[in-house]
Design a protein around this motif. Structure first.
Motif, PDB file in Angstrom:
ATOM      1  N   ASP A  49       0.822  -1.216   0.000  1.00  0.00           N
ATOM      2  CA  ASP A  49       0.000   0.000   0.000  1.00  0.00           C
ATOM      3  C   ASP A  49       0.851   1.259   0.000  1.00  0.00           C
ATOM      4  O   ASP A  49       0.504   2.256  -0.652  1.00  0.00           O
ATOM      5  CB  ASP A  49      -0.955  -0.009   1.196  1.00  0.00           C
ATOM      6  N   VAL A  50       2.002   1.232   0.686  1.00  0.00           N
ATOM      7  CA  VAL A  50       2.895   2.392   0.690  1.00  0.00           C
ATOM      8  C   VAL A  50       3.496   2.598  -0.694  1.00  0.00           C
ATOM      9  O   VAL A  50       3.508   3.721  -1.228  1.00  0.00           O
ATOM     10  CB  VAL A  50       4.005   2.218   1.749  1.00  0.00           C
ATOM     11  N   GLU A  51       4.015   1.530  -1.292  1.00  0.00           N
ATOM     12  CA  GLU A  51       4.616   1.665  -2.617  1.00  0.00           C
ATOM     13  C   GLU A  51       3.582   2.082  -3.655  1.00  0.00           C
ATOM     14  O   GLU A  51       3.869   2.921  -4.532  1.00  0.00           O
ATOM     15  CB  GLU A  51       5.280   0.347  -3.021  1.00  0.00           C
ATOM     16  N   ALA A  52       2.374   1.549  -3.558  1.00  0.00           N
ATOM     17  CA  ALA A  52       1.332   1.927  -4.515  1.00  0.00           C
ATOM     18  C   ALA A  52       0.949   3.395  -4.358  1.00  0.00           C
ATOM     19  O   ALA A  52       0.742   4.107  -5.350  1.00  0.00           O
ATOM     20  CB  ALA A  52       0.108   1.039  -4.334  1.00  0.00           C
ATOM     21  N   ALA A  53       0.864   3.883  -3.108  1.00  0.00           N
ATOM     22  CA  ALA A  53       0.495   5.283  -2.882  1.00  0.00           C
ATOM     23  C   ALA A  53       1.524   6.227  -3.490  1.00  0.00           C
ATOM     24  O   ALA A  53       1.184   7.187  -4.185  1.00  0.00           O
ATOM     25  CB  ALA A  53       0.344   5.552  -1.382  1.00  0.00           C
ATOM     26  N   VAL A  54       2.794   5.960  -3.238  1.00  0.00           N
ATOM     27  CA  VAL A  54       3.852   6.824  -3.784  1.00  0.00           C
ATOM     28  C   VAL A  54       3.883   6.720  -5.306  1.00  0.00           C
ATOM     29  O   VAL A  54       4.017   7.734  -6.014  1.00  0.00           O
ATOM     30  CB  VAL A  54       5.212   6.445  -3.175  1.00  0.00           C
ATOM     31  N   TYR A  55       3.758   5.524  -5.827  1.00  0.00           N
ATOM     32  CA  TYR A  55       3.822   5.319  -7.283  1.00  0.00           C
ATOM     33  C   TYR A  55       2.703   6.076  -7.993  1.00  0.00           C
ATOM     34  O   TYR A  55       2.956   6.846  -8.935  1.00  0.00           O
ATOM     35  CB  TYR A  55       3.723   3.824  -7.581  1.00  0.00           C
ATOM     36  N   PHE A  56       1.471   5.896  -7.546  1.00  0.00           N
ATOM     37  CA  PHE A  56       0.353   6.534  -8.235  1.00  0.00           C
ATOM     38  C   PHE A  56       0.323   8.043  -7.997  1.00  0.00           C
ATOM     39  O   PHE A  56      -0.129   8.799  -8.864  1.00  0.00           O
ATOM     40  CB  PHE A  56      -0.966   5.888  -7.823  1.00  0.00           C
TER      41      PHE A  56
END
Length: 431
Positions: A330-337
């Motif tokens: 969820d952290v990586e997805a938040a930063v990525y998007f």
């Protein structure tokens, strides 16, 4: 002047006149008769009577004033009773809608004021939050820019409420017409303000917490709405894209089956077309999967996924990463998007020649920054669009924050951060 004030003054002045006359008669006449002055005026006794009147005038006047106020305005609490009542009210409740009116009430009852107000300092402005009596009109806010208490029109006494030197608010009283704030009442006002410091601090924290909860509730509602919209978008893409390709493949397979018994050469040509269609369908499914959660992000992490996306941008994008490991999905997805949304805004609106994406991990906080050299904009006046709102909501849901810096002609810089646990080195994110 009100009728009550006239009656109060009449009682005081009448009592003082009776006191002066009584002292004079008791000394000049009564003692004169005892010492045998023979009805003649005794200068010494007159001087003595005058001295006694002068010494006792102010104490008697204050006592008569309190008695007159009690007779005219009713029973009034003593300062000790006011402080004890206020402490009891504080112990019973910390709710804003209960403590503030109670504070105003005990302040009015203790000072005999016809009106008492409690003020809160917010953004260098004092605004009234409670008044007594309850049906009193609302006073307008007043500025308090330098941390001092300004004069408030229509009040007879104002005292600042501070906590550890910080201005939190003020207490004000408005006396009956013709009355002034006495020394005892001013002392009571000061003591109440001293006790009210911690109360206003708690009230301010409660109000801030309530505002934060309201913002969090609104953020969650926006996230749910965005998730529903994303789900509908995926359903449309599946229905209009991958599903249509698969239906077409099924139909063509049926045609191939029919051609096998009639024309082998046409069947072979149809199979070659089916291979191409199957490849297109696979690419469509992959594109859809990348929009949901990029496989490269799950396999290799943020830096690799953002570099792959940067290679497809319409302007040069440099991606730099320092000290990154792997984080939860969820952290990586938040930063990525969030980074993708920021780059999309740069490409659409900034008219920039290049952009930079920076990632770093500093003491358990994952930072990212997207900067460009485009037109820029005025942050104070620009309306925050759906893109920035979605980014802020994504980060807020994970305890993070978002900040935008820009000025016309100087590009824009978007910064975000998310607190993260100590990452496991090279631990692949799972999905």
């Amino acid at each position: 002047m009100s009728d009550r004030s006239i009656i109060s003054r009449a009682i005081v002045y009448g009592s003082l006149a009776a006191f002066i006359a009584g002292v004079y008669v008791a000394i000049a006449v009564g003692i004169g008769a005892l010492v045998g002055s023979g009805g003649q005026q005794n200068l010494g006794l007159s001087v003595l009577a005058t001295a006694i009147v002068a010494i006792g005038f102010q104490p008697v006047r204050e006592r008569m004033q309190r008695l007159a106020n009690r007779l005219v305005y009713g029973q009034r609490a003593t300062p000790y009773e006011v402080l004890a009542q206020f402490s009891g009210n504080v112990a019973q409740s910390y709710a804003v809608d209960e403590v503030m009116p109670r504070m105003a009430r005990v302040l009015a009852e203790g000072t005999g004021a016809r009106r008492a107000d409690v003020w809160l300092c917010n953004a260098s402005t004092l605004r009234p939050v409670a008044s007594w009596p309850a049906d009193a009109g609302v006073l307008p806010p007043v500025p308090a820019g330098d941390g001092s208490i300004p004069s408030i029109p229509g009040t007879d006494g104002v005292v600042a409420v501070r906590h550890h030197g910080e201005l939190l608010g003020a207490l004000s009283v408005t006396k009956q017409q013709g009355e002034t704030l006495g020394a005892v009442e001013q002392n009571l006002l000061d003591h109440l303000a001293h006790q009210a410091g911690l109360v206003l601090r708690n009230v301010g924290l409660t109000a801030d917490l309530q505002q934060r909860l309201d913002e969090l509730r609104a953020s969650r509602e926006r996230l749910v709405a965005a998730q529903d919209e994303e789900r509908r978008r995926i359903e449309r893409n599946l229905h209009d894209g991958a599903q249509q390709h698969l239906v077409a493949l099924r139909v063509k397979l049926g045609l191939v089956e029919m051609l096998l018994g009639r024309d082998v050469d046409k069947a072979r040509g149809a199979l070659e077309q089916l291979k191409s269609d199957a490849a297109d369908t696979l690419e469509t499914v992959r594109d859809l999967a990348r929009g949901i959660y990029p496989p490269l992000l799950a396999e290799q992490g943020l830096a690799a996924a953002l570099r792959a996306h940067a290679g497809k941008a319409t302007l040069p994008v440099e991606v730099s990463a320092a000290g990154l490991a792997r984080y939860t999905a969820d952290v990586e997805a938040a930063v990525y998007f969030c980074a993708l949304e920021a780059l999309q805004n740069v490409q659409k609106y900034a008219h920039a020649s290049c952009a930079t994406v920076r990632l770093s991990d500093d003491a358990g906080v994952l930072h990212f920054e997207v900067a460009d050299d485009g037109d820029g904009f005025d942050v104070a006046t620009a309306r925050r669009g759906a893109g920035l709102t979605n980014m802020a909501d994504r980060l807020d849901a994970l305890g993070g924050s978002l900040d935008v810096e820009s000025a016309p002609g100087h590009g824009a810089r978007l910064r975000g951060s998310i607190p993260v646990a100590a990452p496991a080195a090279a631990a692949p994110a799972t999905r």
